[in-house]
Design a protein around this motif. Structure first.
Motif, PDB file in Angstrom:
ATOM      1  N   GLU A   1       0.839  -1.204   0.000  1.00  0.00           N
ATOM      2  CA  GLU A   1       0.000   0.000   0.000  1.00  0.00           C
ATOM      3  C   GLU A   1       0.877   1.258   0.000  1.00  0.00           C
ATOM      4  OE1 GLU A   1      -2.322   0.557   3.550  1.00  0.00           O
ATOM      5  OE2 GLU A   1      -3.901   1.624   2.464  1.00  0.00           O
TER       6      GLU A   1
ATOM      7  N   PHE B   1       0.548   0.257  -4.227  1.00  0.00           N
ATOM      8  CA  PHE B   1       0.273  -1.094  -4.758  1.00  0.00           C
ATOM      9  C   PHE B   1       0.982  -1.360  -6.089  1.00  0.00           C
ATOM     10  CE2 PHE B   1      -3.736  -0.281  -2.299  1.00  0.00           C
ATOM     11  CZ  PHE B   1      -3.538  -1.252  -1.327  1.00  0.00           C
TER      12      PHE B   1
ATOM     13  N   THR C   1      -6.259  -3.858  -7.291  1.00  0.00           N
ATOM     14  CA  THR C   1      -5.901  -2.588  -6.625  1.00  0.00           C
ATOM     15  C   THR C   1      -6.136  -1.348  -7.482  1.00  0.00           C
ATOM     16  OG1 THR C   1      -3.628  -2.578  -7.401  1.00  0.00           O
ATOM     17  CG2 THR C   1      -4.059  -3.814  -5.372  1.00  0.00           C
TER      18      THR C   1
ATOM     19  N   SER D   1      -3.921  -0.167  -9.342  1.00  0.00           N
ATOM     20  CA  SER D   1      -2.641   0.535  -9.472  1.00  0.00           C
ATOM     21  C   SER D   1      -2.116   0.430 -10.904  1.00  0.00           C
ATOM     22  CB  SER D   1      -1.610  -0.050  -8.506  1.00  0.00           C
ATOM     23  OG  SER D   1      -1.267  -1.353  -8.910  1.00  0.00           O
TER      24      SER D   1
ATOM     25  N   CYS E   1      -8.572   5.101   1.506  1.00  0.00           N
ATOM     26  CA  CYS E   1      -8.480   4.541   0.154  1.00  0.00           C
ATOM     27  C   CYS E   1      -7.525   5.350  -0.718  1.00  0.00           C
ATOM     28  CB  CYS E   1      -9.872   4.512  -0.484  1.00  0.00           C
ATOM     29  SG  CYS E   1      -9.878   3.674  -2.073  1.00  0.00           S
TER      30      CYS E   1
ATOM     31  N   PRO F   1      -7.083   4.908  -7.095  1.00  0.00           N
ATOM     32  CA  PRO F   1      -6.601   3.987  -8.136  1.00  0.00           C
ATOM     33  C   PRO F   1      -6.467   4.724  -9.471  1.00  0.00           C
ATOM     34  CG  PRO F   1      -8.930   3.593  -7.672  1.00  0.00           C
ATOM     35  CD  PRO F   1      -8.518   4.739  -6.809  1.00  0.00           C
TER      36      PRO F   1
ATOM     37  N   PHE G   1      -9.532  -0.223  -3.775  1.00  0.00           N
ATOM     38  CA  PHE G   1      -9.074  -1.252  -2.840  1.00  0.00           C
ATOM     39  C   PHE G   1      -8.805  -0.601  -1.482  1.00  0.00           C
ATOM     40  CE2 PHE G   1      -6.081  -4.836  -1.721  1.00  0.00           C
ATOM     41  CZ  PHE G   1      -6.990  -5.860  -1.940  1.00  0.00           C
TER      42      PHE G   1
ATOM     43  N   GLY H   1     -10.614  -8.553   0.530  1.00  0.00           N
ATOM     44  CA  GLY H   1      -9.328  -8.468  -0.174  1.00  0.00           C
ATOM     45  C   GLY H   1      -8.561  -9.773  -0.165  1.00  0.00           C
TER      46      GLY H   1
ATOM     47  N   GLY I   1      -3.939  -9.284   0.652  1.00  0.00           N
ATOM     48  CA  GLY I   1      -5.190  -8.528   0.538  1.00  0.00           C
ATOM     49  C   GLY I   1      -5.947  -8.441   1.855  1.00  0.00           C
TER      50      GLY I   1
ATOM     51  N   ARG J   1     -12.334  -5.133  -1.991  1.00  0.00           N
ATOM     52  CA  ARG J   1     -12.362  -4.612  -3.357  1.00  0.00           C
ATOM     53  C   ARG J   1     -13.771  -4.156  -3.693  1.00  0.00           C
ATOM     54  NH1 ARG J   1     -12.071  -7.872  -8.980  1.00  0.00           N
ATOM     55  NH2 ARG J   1     -14.298  -8.049  -8.453  1.00  0.00           N
TER      56      ARG J   1
END
Ligand SMILES: Cc1ncc(COP(=O)(O)O)c(C=O)c1O
Length: 390
Positions: A146, A150, A177, A179, A316, A319, A326, A354, A361, A366
């Protein structure tokens, strides 16, 4: 009772359908549920794509076709690769497959022997784990942290390589994620694969869903043009809202693609030609519906992330791509499973724990933003209230 084959006991399938079953049970009991659990776009497939399939059906395109795919489709995929990734693969490097999901299994089966290792991101798409297990191979995980938004750290990846590593799976933008790796990080991964002479499966299904304009898409295939080790996995489900059509495409070294094609012919014979005609239209036809859907996802993404960050105990990261947020829910004092059950039962919000995506996770859930902005706002309010009332 007779036992099944050893392999049969190693088949896990996809865990996300469990929450859907539970949510549907609650709906049958009369409870209203807001759905955020599956990566299933809420848009219909664009009408020009549907029309292409209908026209093909009406004109009799209803027969077997080559297991490798229609020549026309493969030609369109060649040109699209040149346009989007800067190189022109040969026709023999292109395989049409029944959904991107199947390509994961096809590639692992053709590249990895039992007991050899495949490096996967954790958290990562569950099919990676189940396909590796079903092939008798071993998943070696690299944690997506994190604190690193991610993004997969190439140093962590290199540290996970052993003499048994056969394949690396890369997925950017990432499920679960959202990412997006930086071009320089992707270059490093491509170099690592080359240095250690390892195959690289690049899952690019969310490649057209990057929202942060500062992040550009780069495929690690730039280095070998999929001639030596890189296999691109792509699909139509997400960007074109075509989940039910089951259409995917792989581009890789000719000798690998040939074997994957033989496996397609063994299992499903071929992908239906009218589905492939729809795919040709998706790639080369009018792209305006795609742009519209992408803008709407971007909108919802902001509403969801801003909303989540107003809830006590939840934080959060924004993303940059795909269709998922995520959030870290550890501040609520619940585990991922507890939070997912709590959200479903007390707030009427279906989302996924997760830990469905790997051990790393745990502490996250999610949420897929494939629901309207109004429903996203409602879900945030419901979760907030349920947490206050507990
Ligand atoms: C990362 C990733 N790869 C592959 C797939 C499979 O997509 P398809 O519907 O084309 O099988 C998905 C679907 O959720 C995904 O998230």
């Amino acid at each position: 009772m007779k036992s099944l084959s050893d392999v049969a006991y190693q088949i896990d399938g996809q865990p996300m359908f469990k929450i859907l079953d539970l949510a549907q049970k609650l709906e049958r009991e009369g409870k209203k549920i807001l759905h955020f659990e599956l990566g299933e776009p809420d848009f219909d497939t664009p009408s020009n794509i549907v029309s292409a399939a209908c026209d093909a059906l009406k004109s009799g395109d209803t027969h077997y076709t080559s297991s490798m795919g229609l020549y026309d489709f493969r030609e369109v995929a060649q040109k699209a690769t040149l346009h989007s990734r800067g190189f022109l693969p040969t026709i023999e490097q292109v395989l049409v497959a029944p959904g991107a999901n199947s390509i994961i299994y096809l590639a692992i089966k053709c590249l990895v022997n039992p007991d050899e290792e495949v490096i996967v991101p954790d958290p990562g798409f569950p099919t990676y784990y189940s396909a590796i297990k079903a092939c008798g191979a071993k998943a070696v995980t690299v944690k997506l942290k994190e604190e690193n938004q991610f993004r997969l750290d190439p140093n962590d990846l290199e540290n996970a390589i052993t003499s048994k590593t056969r394949l690396i799976i890369l997925n950017t933008p990432s499920n679960p994620t959202g990412s997006v790796m930086l071009p320089d990080e992707i270059r490093q991964v491509a170099e690592i694969a080359r240095k250690h002479d390892i195959y690289l499966l690049s899952d690019e299904i969310y490649g057209r869903l990057i929202f942060n304009n500062e992040k550009s898409f780069l495929s690690p295939s730039y280095i070998d043009h999929c001639k030596e080790r890189t296999i691109i996995l792509n699909g139509f489900s997400k960007a074109f809202a075509m989940t039910g059509w089951r259409l995917g495409v792989a581009i890789g070294p000719e000798e690998v693609i040939e074997k994957m094609g033989l496996l397609v012919s063994t299992i499903v014979s071929c992908v239906p030609p009218f589905i492939q005609r729809a795919g040709i239209e998706a790639i080369s036809g009018d792209q305006s519906a795609l742009v519209k859907m992408k803008n709407e996802y971007d909108n919802r993404r902001k509403i969801l992330v801003d909303g989540l960050n107003t809830i006590d105990g939840i934080s959060c990261i924004e993303p940059d791509g795909a269709i998922y947020a995520f959030p870290n829910i550890s501040g609520t004092g619940m585990t991922s499973d507890e939070f997912a059950n709590f959200a479903l039962e007390k707030a009427g919000v279906a989302l996924l724990p997760g830990n469905n995506f790997g051990e790393a996770g745990e502490g996250f859930v999610r949420i897929c933003y494939v629901n309207t902005s109004d429903n996203i706002k409602k879900a945030i309010e419901n979760i907030k209230k349920a947490l206050k009332d507990r």
